[in-house]
Motif scaffolding. Structure first.
Motif, PDB file in Angstrom:
ATOM      1  N   ALA A  75       0.823  -1.205   0.000  1.00  0.00           N
ATOM      2  CA  ALA A  75       0.000   0.000   0.000  1.00  0.00           C
ATOM      3  C   ALA A  75       0.858   1.257   0.000  1.00  0.00           C
ATOM      4  O   ALA A  75       0.524   2.260  -0.651  1.00  0.00           O
ATOM      5  N   THR A  76       1.979   1.215   0.693  1.00  0.00           N
ATOM      6  CA  THR A  76       2.845   2.387   0.768  1.00  0.00           C
ATOM      7  C   THR A  76       3.386   2.756  -0.612  1.00  0.00           C
ATOM      8  O   THR A  76       3.379   3.927  -1.004  1.00  0.00           O
ATOM      9  N   TYR A  77       3.851   1.770  -1.347  1.00  0.00           N
ATOM     10  CA  TYR A  77       4.360   2.069  -2.689  1.00  0.00           C
ATOM     11  C   TYR A  77       3.230   2.521  -3.621  1.00  0.00           C
ATOM     12  O   TYR A  77       3.439   3.374  -4.492  1.00  0.00           O
ATOM     13  N   ALA A  78       2.046   1.984  -3.422  1.00  0.00           N
ATOM     14  CA  ALA A  78       0.898   2.435  -4.221  1.00  0.00           C
ATOM     15  C   ALA A  78       0.519   3.867  -3.866  1.00  0.00           C
ATOM     16  O   ALA A  78       0.056   4.629  -4.717  1.00  0.00           O
ATOM     17  N   MET A  79       0.738   4.256  -2.592  1.00  0.00           N
ATOM     18  CA  MET A  79       0.462   5.632  -2.176  1.00  0.00           C
ATOM     19  C   MET A  79       1.394   6.622  -2.869  1.00  0.00           C
ATOM     20  O   MET A  79       1.126   7.814  -2.918  1.00  0.00           O
ATOM     21  N   ALA A  80       2.500   6.113  -3.390  1.00  0.00           N
ATOM     22  CA  ALA A  80       3.452   6.969  -4.095  1.00  0.00           C
ATOM     23  C   ALA A  80       3.325   6.855  -5.606  1.00  0.00           C
ATOM     24  O   ALA A  80       4.105   7.481  -6.332  1.00  0.00           O
ATOM     25  N   SER A  81       2.371   6.092  -6.078  1.00  0.00           N
ATOM     26  CA  SER A  81       2.275   5.874  -7.526  1.00  0.00           C
ATOM     27  C   SER A  81       0.820   5.741  -7.975  1.00  0.00           C
ATOM     28  O   SER A  81       0.201   6.712  -8.428  1.00  0.00           O
ATOM     29  N   TYR A  82       0.252   4.563  -7.820  1.00  0.00           N
ATOM     30  CA  TYR A  82      -1.056   4.287  -8.415  1.00  0.00           C
ATOM     31  C   TYR A  82      -2.198   5.052  -7.762  1.00  0.00           C
ATOM     32  O   TYR A  82      -3.083   5.583  -8.446  1.00  0.00           O
ATOM     33  N   TYR A  83      -2.219   5.116  -6.424  1.00  0.00           N
ATOM     34  CA  TYR A  83      -3.353   5.756  -5.750  1.00  0.00           C
ATOM     35  C   TYR A  83      -3.517   7.223  -6.148  1.00  0.00           C
ATOM     36  O   TYR A  83      -4.627   7.658  -6.484  1.00  0.00           O
ATOM     37  N   PRO A  84      -2.465   8.038  -6.133  1.00  0.00           N
ATOM     38  CA  PRO A  84      -2.657   9.425  -6.580  1.00  0.00           C
ATOM     39  C   PRO A  84      -2.991   9.523  -8.058  1.00  0.00           C
ATOM     40  O   PRO A  84      -3.763  10.397  -8.465  1.00  0.00           O
ATOM     41  N   ALA A  85      -2.430   8.626  -8.895  1.00  0.00           N
ATOM     42  CA  ALA A  85      -2.784   8.649 -10.315  1.00  0.00           C
ATOM     43  C   ALA A  85      -4.270   8.383 -10.499  1.00  0.00           C
ATOM     44  O   ALA A  85      -4.953   9.037 -11.308  1.00  0.00           O
ATOM     45  N   ARG A  86      -4.801   7.431  -9.739  1.00  0.00           N
ATOM     46  CA  ARG A  86      -6.230   7.128  -9.839  1.00  0.00           C
ATOM     47  C   ARG A  86      -7.073   8.294  -9.335  1.00  0.00           C
ATOM     48  O   ARG A  86      -8.100   8.635  -9.928  1.00  0.00           O
ATOM     49  N   HIS A  87      -6.635   8.914  -8.257  1.00  0.00           N
ATOM     50  CA  HIS A  87      -7.393  10.041  -7.714  1.00  0.00           C
ATOM     51  C   HIS A  87      -7.509  11.167  -8.726  1.00  0.00           C
ATOM     52  O   HIS A  87      -8.568  11.797  -8.855  1.00  0.00           O
ATOM     53  N   TRP A  88      -6.417  11.432  -9.446  1.00  0.00           N
ATOM     54  CA  TRP A  88      -6.421  12.520 -10.422  1.00  0.00           C
ATOM     55  C   TRP A  88      -6.894  12.065 -11.799  1.00  0.00           C
ATOM     56  O   TRP A  88      -6.793  12.794 -12.779  1.00  0.00           O
ATOM     57  N   HIS A  89      -7.424  10.843 -11.862  1.00  0.00           N
ATOM     58  CA  HIS A  89      -8.023  10.307 -13.101  1.00  0.00           C
ATOM     59  C   HIS A  89      -7.025  10.266 -14.258  1.00  0.00           C
ATOM     60  O   HIS A  89      -7.378  10.509 -15.413  1.00  0.00           O
ATOM     61  N   ILE A  90      -5.775   9.957 -13.949  1.00  0.00           N
ATOM     62  CA  ILE A  90      -4.763   9.799 -14.996  1.00  0.00           C
ATOM     63  C   ILE A  90      -4.145   8.402 -14.914  1.00  0.00           C
ATOM     64  O   ILE A  90      -3.044   8.178 -15.409  1.00  0.00           O
TER      65      ILE A  90
END
Length: 369
Positions: A75-90
């Motif tokens: 989850a930590t590595y996703a918090m630095a990559s995928y999760y913010p990308a998904r939040h910003w719809h990119i």
């Protein structure tokens, strides 16, 4: 309080962007609450200067802090990559290594220790065993980005005077401190000299803070008293053009003359930070681009910052965090959560003291009853 606020916001659907300080207190609280889904948050770097970035790292440091606080590895590595990308719809463009997406690639020998071996950007090796090996682009900013300190005149000590009618022995003053959240400002009783100038009170840990307008060219200055911040060394002051969110020039000091000297040095440099001790400029950092950043090499800027911190460590300071007052950068935040804020003077409010929620203004000093 910070952890509880983060938990409440996340429960209301707010996507969290957590800096290291927030990570250290929030993650243990989330674990205590039994959080299972970590996808509505990210780790973020904000207001980290060149010196801290070179010493600590940037996103890698955030990941280390989150892991040390107990966040799950994946989850930590996703918090630095995928999760913010998904939040910003990119997430269809970045955030993962997959066909059709752009991705910088970080290779690690030990994910739990965030031990980075290689970094690839745009398909090219740019980081090899902790050393940057990629090209360093030359960036030129337009002239207008360099010339943003429109103070308009030399600031003098009298600009920072806080006055009540002459003949008054005592004054009641409005009082703030960094990150003051209460609805009503504090007050204190201070001595007044024969000319009506309200005086600082080191015994009460009360110093003076000023804000100089950098936009209108009229040299407008506001000043008031704050507690638990600023130097106590005689003839000393700190000043900086990084002051969220309007980025006027703040100053805090043990003398009005020193505050004027520090402010003028910042204006002269087209922005940055200045430190005055015993009425001499002893250190400065130039942020020549918009008064907020520099196009100089990071190592050069970091050296200036370290020299400034070294000089600040030779001084005495109010409060629990002695040394260069980092907190002042965000203390003028022109949005909630704080209510009363010192801003540059404007029509109808010569003192610049205003409640950002209601628009109410108030004097910064008046004769004590």
């Amino acid at each position: 309080r910070l952890a509880e606020e983060a938990w409440d916001k996340m429960g209301r659907g707010v996507f969290l962007e957590l800096k290291p300080d927030a990570l250290q207190v929030s993650i243990p609280y989330f674990l205590e609450k039994g959080l299972q889904d970590w996808s509505n948050m990210s780790v973020t770097t904000d207001d980290r200067d060149a010196l801290a970035s070179l010493k600590l790292g940037t996103m890698d440091y955030n990941i280390k802090v989150a892991l040390r606080a107990g966040a799950p590895l994946e989850a930590t590595y996703a918090m630095a990559s995928y999760y913010p990308a998904r939040h910003w719809h990119i997430e269809d463009q970045v955030g993962a290594i997959a066909p059709g997406r752009s991705a910088d690639i970080v290779l690690l020998s030990d994910p739990e220790k965030v031990a980075i071996t290689d970094v690839y950007a745009d398909g090219e090796l740019v980081g090899d065993d902790g050393k940057y090996v990629g090209p360093i682009p030359e960036i030129e900013y337009p002239d207008w980005a360099h010339d943003t300190m429109n103070v308009g005149r030399e600031i003098v000590a009298e600009d920072f005077a806080v006055r009540v009618p002459a003949g008054t022995d005592k004054a009641t003053v409005a009082l703030l401190e960094p990150f003051y959240f209460e609805d009503e400002f504090m007050t204190a009783t201070l001595d007044v000299d024969a000319d009506g100038n309200v005086l600082r009170d080191e015994a009460q840990s009360i110093s003076k803070v000023g804000l100089t307008d950098r936009y209108q060219g009229k040299g407008a200055v506001s000043a008031m008293f704050w507690q638990n911040i600023g130097p106590t060394t005689p003839g000393s002051a700190a000043s900086c053009s990084v002051a969220h969110d309007l980025h006027n020039i703040w100053s805090v000091g043990s003398s009005d003359r020193a505050m004027a000297m520090a402010t003028n040095k910042v204006a002269e440099m087209d922005g940055g930070c200045a430190l005055v001790r015993e009425h001499k400029v002893v250190a400065s950092v130039r942020y020549e681009i918009g008064g907020l950043m520099s196009q100089r090499p990071a190592q050069e800027v970091a050296a200036d910052i370290e020299a400034m911190y070294d000089q600040a460590d030779r001084m005495e300071w109010h409060g629990e965090n002695p040394g260069w007052p980092h907190r002042m950068i965000a203390a003028f935040l022109t949005a909630s959560p704080w209510k009363w804020v010192l801003v540059a003077p404007y029509e109808g409010n010569p003192d610049g003291f205003v409640n950002l929620i209601t628009g109410e203004t108030h004097a910064v000093a008046w004769a004590a009853e």
